[in-house]
Every structure is written in structure tokens, then in C-alpha cells.
Design a protein around this motif. Structure first.
Motif, PDB file in Angstrom:
ATOM      1  N   VAL A 429      -0.738   4.594  -5.634  1.00  0.00           N
ATOM      2  CA  VAL A 429      -1.877   3.708  -5.370  1.00  0.00           C
ATOM      3  C   VAL A 429      -1.446   2.597  -4.421  1.00  0.00           C
ATOM      4  N   ASN A 430      -2.204   2.438  -3.356  1.00  0.00           N
ATOM      5  CA  ASN A 430      -2.010   1.324  -2.431  1.00  0.00           C
ATOM      6  C   ASN A 430      -3.074   0.278  -2.752  1.00  0.00           C
ATOM      7  N   VAL A 431      -2.660  -0.805  -3.396  1.00  0.00           N
ATOM      8  CA  VAL A 431      -3.555  -1.917  -3.703  1.00  0.00           C
ATOM      9  C   VAL A 431      -3.431  -2.907  -2.549  1.00  0.00           C
ATOM     10  N   PHE A 432      -4.436  -2.958  -1.706  1.00  0.00           N
ATOM     11  CA  PHE A 432      -4.327  -3.629  -0.411  1.00  0.00           C
ATOM     12  C   PHE A 432      -3.896  -5.087  -0.521  1.00  0.00           C
ATOM     13  N   ASN A 433      -4.406  -5.803  -1.514  1.00  0.00           N
ATOM     14  CA  ASN A 433      -4.067  -7.213  -1.678  1.00  0.00           C
ATOM     15  C   ASN A 433      -3.031  -7.419  -2.777  1.00  0.00           C
TER      16      ASN A 433
END
Length: 543
Positions: A429-433
Motif C-alpha cells: 500500500v502506498n499511502v500518499f501522505n
């Protein structure tokens, strides 16, 4: 010829021979000091002139880029100036400065009697002798303790076509914003400084004051030194460094782009740096800011890449309420500056490297609007930030361009997984913030236990596959994407065992460092066992 005249002649000859002269515009007059006098006043009739009976404003700060003085009880100030000085008022809480037709704040007076030297992109026209009184009008406005501001990192358009990308990808969705003001964190343009006005006209549609930080693509590359590299920016926006108050927050805009020219081959390059004069301004500015007031430093090059940052650290590290924000690197990151970087404060300093409007320089395949998807090399989409300030607290919201505000992460997991390969299948998972202080967990199905995911910075496999695929296309009509770079907001886990064949909803939730909560989901299918197969998070089946 007297000794004084001979000394001046020698100085001019030395400047010319070293390439440091301003040309005819500079000469000795830039070094000769005068005293500027003027008033900061309430412009009751809104004509920008100090008329009889208009109230002078006491205790308002004014600067010449080095010293900072406060007006007396009548609104009067005095400051020394040379032949190349920009005087500016430091906007106090509860007041606003005049605005240009493009809503950029006009809080300054440029004193360049002979104007800027000739360059590819024009600078300031000759301003003539110093006026008898350099006055600054202000207008009262309501400034609540809680407010929001928009931050653009690197819009960086090469031409009008890319200015139009910005209009359609970002500006249109922000029309009607309740933000109090906005800031572009440098690289307003991509070298073509003739486009400053066009870019500003588009942003002005938001209807809010807009401040600008100078970036390495906003300078005059034909300048012989750093001092002259800002001339076109100064013509458009005034001083390259300054400060202002809004609500209870003190904002300092820094110029951390130093332009140097080699004496050997006359080639120029930039580096991160602040310089002696600017550091003097910062020191004098902060002396008048209470330690319990939130200070926000805004710059282009990230603070950890500024050569003289240690001196700046000494000025801010004892302040309990201070953060900084930059652009430049075309990825989004929360940096916590610690002792490893020479920081001596009691707790790490929070520095934000802001998401960029242009993403990966407007690269990648165009969407149905004709705008490149321009995903950044850390796997996050292009976009902007909105920061909510409330007293000493702040909270950053990430906004992906052209997407719902709920789009906060990318979940990478295969569409289809064999039942016997579940515990070997990655969920990434790439959690942008996200940051090292985020808490991320996943759950499959409507009920059950949320499983913590492992924080593991690295290459985003989805972006890597995307860039390699798009860049391999022959005779492509779009700009190539950059190579993948380390992402500081990735989380990993494995699928749980025991899922029955069928369609399942995988949910991921994150709690950010400021308490914000976001949740998203992805549908996956589990199929009967397939011996000797393994599926990666990006859907590649290995046998």
C-alpha cells in the motif's frame, strides 16, 4: 583625481574585471547608502496614497532585506538603502496589503535607480531617485485563528500548453476554495520567464491572495552572479525572501537557490543556500517573533539540501512551534530532521517536501482530457496540499489532481490469487501522505481483526512497472517518465490464510501523524489451489 574618486574608480574596475558588475545599472550607486523614510498607514479611501488624516499604524515591521524595524506611534519608519534595495512591509495580523490584478500581494517598494542590467528576460525598469517618503498602505481584514492555505509544489510549465494543463487538472477543481491564501513553493515556471503573467492569471481565478517562492527554474540563467539572478522574479513578485503574519502564524518565505558562475568557464549552476544577507534578515525577523508563536518556513530546495542550514538550525531549533515546507524533488515526503543532520533541538524538526502540481514533469500517457497522468517517481499522484492552521497546530491534507479528496492511497494486490498461495502473496500500500509516524492496517471481509502492516520504504512496484511499460513504447508521442525512486510511504503485509474461493473486499485504513483517518478498499478474487504458482503484488504470476 582625489583619493575618494580614485578608490571608486578602482572598485569599478575590479567589479568589471571579475564579472560582478551590474553593468551600467549597478556601478558605485548600488553601494552608496541613503536613508529611506516612510509611513505604514490605514488606506481608508483605498487609493494607495497617504492622504491627510489617514491613520499611521504603530508597531508594524518594515525591512530592507537585512534590518527589521518597527514603526513608531505615528506609523513612521527609517531604513538604510543602497542603489539596489527592496523595502517591504511585514504584513501584520488582521491587515492585508494591496493586491495586483493577478492577486499577488504588493507589499514592497523596489529601489533600483538605474534599473536591472540587460538580460534575456527583462528585470526592473529604472525607478529613479529615492522618493521623499516610501509609504505602505494596509487594509483591515478578519483573520480567524483557524484557517486554511493551499500549497503548490513545482507547477513548472514549459509553455502555454502546460499552463493549460494546470488550469484543467488543478485550478478548476479549486474554484470556490475557502482557503485564505495560496503559495507556490518555487519552480513557478520551467525556465521561460516570459510566462509569469500567464501562469499568474490562471491561479488568480481562485480569487485569493497568492504568494510565490523562487525556484531554480525561476531565475535568470544569464546572470553573472546570485544577486542578479532574481531580477525578473523581482519585477513580477518583489523580494525573493520576506515574511508576513496571517492569523496567529508567522510565515517566512526563503530564497534558498544560490546561483554561482565559474570564473574559469563562465558556466552557471545552482546550489542550495541562503547567504549572509538573508540570514541576517531571518535572524532580525525572528527576534521579534514570540517563541510560543508558530513559525512556518517556506522554501524551494528541501532544508536538508541547503548548504548553510546549520546556521538556520541554530535560529529555529529552540522554538517549540516551527515547521518548514519545500518542493523541488518531485515526490511527497515527511522528513524529521534529527541529530544525524546536525539538529540540536529537543525534538526532531518536521519538514514537508510537498507533492508537485506537475508530478513527474508532465510525463506519461495522456488521459481522456489530453493531460499526462504524470505520476511521481515515488508512486504518488501529482497534486497539491491544503494545510489547516489552528493556533500552534497544523494539519496537512494531500489532494490528488483531478481525483476525489478520498483518493489517499494505492493498494497493490493481484486481481486473482490461488488459495494455496495466499500467505505468500504481497499486499503493498502506498499511502500518499503517509510517514514513519502513520499507522496502517488491513482487513478482509466485513468483520474480523485489523492486521497492522509493516512500514517498509522502497520502490513502488506499481510505478516501476508503469514507467518501464510506458517508456518501452517506440515512437511515443508523450514525454518519458522518470525511473522509480525510493518512496517513504509504503506498507507491506501478506494475505491471510484460509480465505475461501470467491470474491473478497480487502480494506486498508491509515491514521496519520496528525490524527487524520483514511480508508480505501480493493476487490480480489480467490480461486482454487494451483500448485507451483506464486503471484506478486502487481499481478505477475511466477511458476
Amino acid at each position: 583625481m582625489g583619493r575618494s574618486s580614485l578608490t571608486k574608480l578602482l572598485v569599478v574596475l575590479l567589479l568589471v574585471s571579475s564579472g560582478q558588475t551590474y553593468g551600467r545599472a549597478e556601478s558605485i550607486t548600488a553601494k552608496e547608502s541613503q536613508t529611506a523614510t516612510g509611513y505604514v498607514f490605514y488606506d481608508a479611501n483605498n487609493n494607495r496614497q497617504r492622504d491627510a488624516g489617514e491613520q499611521g499604524l504603530a508597531c508594524v515591521r518594515v525591512s530592507n532585506g537585512r534590518e527589521v524595524v518597527c514603526t513608531d506611534e505615528n506609523g513612521l519608519y527609517q531604513l538604510p538603502v543602497t542603489g539596489d534595495t527592496i523595502l517591504f512591509v511585514i504584513k501584520p495580523q488582521g491587515w492585508r496589503t494591496p493586491l495586483s490584478k493577478n492577486l499577488t500581494p504588493e507589499f514592497y517598494y523596489i529601489h533600483k535607480p538605474n534599473g536591472s542590467p540587460k538580460s534575456k528576460y527583462a528585470g526592473v525598469k529604472p525607478t529613479g531617485p529615492l522618493p521623499a517618503s516610501v509609504d505602505f498602505p494596509l487594509y483591515p481584514q478578519k483573520e480567524p485563528a483557524e484557517f486554511r492555505a493551499i500549497f503548490f509544489g513545482d507547477p513548472q510549465p514549459r509553455d502555454q500548453k502546460e499552463i493549460d494543463y494546470i488550469a484543467h487538472d488543478v485550478i478548476e477543481d479549486l474554484i470556490g476554495t475557502d482557503a485564505s491564501f495560496g503559495v507556490t513553493l518555487g519552480d513557478i515556471l520551467f525556465n521561460d520567464l516570459s510566462l509569469f503573467q500567464s501562469q499568474a492569471r490562471g491561479i488568480a481565478l481562485l480569487g485569493i491572495p497568492w504568494y510565490n517562492v523562487i525556484g531554480n527554474h525561476d531565475i535568470n540563467f544569464d546572470a553573472p552572479n546570485d544577486k542578479l539572478s532574481d531580477e525578473t522574479f523581482e519585477r513580477e513578485y518583489g523580494p525573493a525572501y520576506y515574511s508576513f503574519d496571517y492569523g496567529t502564524v508567522h510565515f517566512i518565505t526563503l530564497d534558498d537557490v544560490e546561483w554561482t558562475v565559474s570564473e574559469k568557464d563562465k558556466k552557471g549552476k545552482y546550489q542550495g543556500g541562503l547567504g549572509i544577507e538573508q540570514m541576517e534578515f531571518i535572524r532580525n525577523d525572528l527576534k521579534q517573533i514570540p517563541e510560543d508563536q508558530l513559525v512556518v518556513l517556506m522554501m524551494h530546495i528541501p532544508l536538508v539540501n541547503v548548504n548553510d542550514r546549520q546556521e538556520l538550525y541554530r535560529l529555529i531549533e529552540k522554538r517549540p512551534f516551527c515547521m518548514s515546507i519545500s518542493g523541488h524533488t518531485h515526490h511527497h515526503e515527511h522528513r524529521f530532521i534529527t541529530k544525524a543532520d546536525g539538529w540540536r533541538g529537543p525534538k526532531p524538526h518536521h519538514h514537508i517536501i510537498n507533492v508537485t502540481v506537475c508530478g513527474s514533469w508532465w510525463s506519461g500517457t495522456p488521459d481522456e482530457r489530453g493531460i499526462p497522468h504524470t505520476v511521481m517517481a515515488d508512486g504518488a499522484p501529482n497534486g497539491y496540499s491544503i494545510i489547516r492552521f489552528d493556533g500552534k497546530e497544523y494539519n496537512l491534507d494531500f489532494r490528488a489532481a483531478g481525483r476525489s479528496e478520498k483518493y489517499q492511497m494505492n493498494i497493490m494486490v493481484p486481481e486473482e490469487v490461488a488459495a494455496n498461495q495466499l500467505v505468500e502473496t504481497d499486499v503493498i500500500v502506498n499511502v500518499f501522505n503517509g510517514s514513519e509516524r502513520s499507522k496502517v492496517a488491513m482487513l478482509i471481509g466485513a468483520v474480523g481483526t485489523w492486521v497492522p502492516m509493516e512500514f517498509r520504504p522502497g520502490i513502488d512496484p506499481g510505478f516501476k512497472k508503469l514507467s518501464e511499460t510506458e517508456n518501452s513504447v517506440k515512437d511515443k508521442k508523450y514525454r518519458s517518465m522518470p525511473n522509480a525512486k525510493k518512496s517513504t510511504h509504503l506498507w507491506h503485509a501478506k494475505l491471510p490464510a484460509g480465505l475461501k474461493p470467491g470474491t473478497h473486499l480487502l480494506r486498508v485504513r491509515t491514521v496519520e501523524m496528525d490524527g487524520d483517518k483514511h480508508q480505501s478498499g480493493r476487490v480480489i478474487r480467490v480461486v482454487p489451489a494451483r500448485p507451483d504458482e506464486k503471484t506478486t503484488a502487481t499481478g505477475v504470476t511466477e511458476k
